[in-house]
Design an enzyme around this catalytic site. Structure first.
Site, mmCIF file in Angstrom:
data_model
loop_
_atom_site.group_PDB
_atom_site.id
_atom_site.type_symbol
_atom_site.label_atom_id
_atom_site.label_comp_id
_atom_site.label_asym_id
_atom_site.label_seq_id
_atom_site.Cartn_x
_atom_site.Cartn_y
_atom_site.Cartn_z
ATOM 1 N N GLN A 18 0.860 -1.166 0.000
ATOM 2 C CA GLN A 18 0.000 0.000 0.000
ATOM 3 C C GLN A 18 0.901 1.221 0.000
ATOM 4 O O GLN A 18 1.777 1.356 0.859
ATOM 5 C CB GLN A 18 -0.908 -0.005 1.219
ATOM 6 N N TYR A 20 -8.009 -0.859 -0.995
ATOM 7 C CA TYR A 20 -7.190 0.340 -1.164
ATOM 8 C C TYR A 20 -7.499 0.885 -2.554
ATOM 9 O O TYR A 20 -6.646 0.969 -3.415
ATOM 10 C CB TYR A 20 -5.704 0.029 -1.049
#
Length: 168
Positions: A78, A118
């Site tokens: 991420q 995400y």
């Protein structure tokens, strides 16, 4: 006395799921880190989660029974970027977009993807569907056609229903 929280920040994030991070992809990731990211003065960071592998429950689940298409991936990365106050930099999105594209440049499409939790809302729908759902996409489109054929629950990167004959 308590004061209201008034700090405004704008952020952008992207994700990567990878079967591996070695060879050219690892070099590209690190070269971007030292060659580009080191010169970005705002707050950014990344986290790498190891969530797969031969002994992981993630990889043992039957991919035909779940929507998650990246059970064959070892890494979940991420990447975050944010700015406090003001506006997000004009070229801000390109920073993380470049990191992802540089890392995956020499990888086969089946060796990487993205994690929907995400979400990157800047992607077009077709790109998002393939990156997030991969091999699970056709089955999920069939389900979407059954439960939401008119796309009442539409959003720009949602799963598009499979074509249903007779429905317009």
């Amino acid at each position: 006395t308590l004061f209201p929280y008034t700090t405004l920040f704008r952020s952008y994030s992207k994700s990567l799921t990878l079967k591996g991070l070695n060879g050219t992809s690892a070099k590209n990731f690190v070269d971007y880190w030292y060659g580009t990211a080191a010169n970005v003065t705002r707050i950014w960071w990344f986290q790498i989660d190891i969530h797969g592998g031969k002994n992981s429950a993630v990889s043992k689940a039957d991919p035909g029974l779940t929507s998650y298409a990246h059970r064959d991936k070892l890494y979940l990365i991420q990447l975050y970027d944010r700015v406090f106050g003001g506006t997000y930099p004009e070229l801000g999105f390109e920073f993380l977009d470049g990191w992802v594209s540089n890392t995956t440049a020499d990888m086969a499409p089946s060796d990487w993807g993205m994690y929907i939790n995400y979400a990157d809302a800047r992607m077009d729908r077709a790109t998002a569907q393939n990156a997030y759902w991969g091999v699970s996409l056709p089955r999920l489109q069939e389900i979407k056609a059954q439960v939401d054929p008119t796309e009442l629950f539409y959003y720009p990167i949602s799963i598009e229903p499979a074509t249903v004959p007779g429905l317009s």
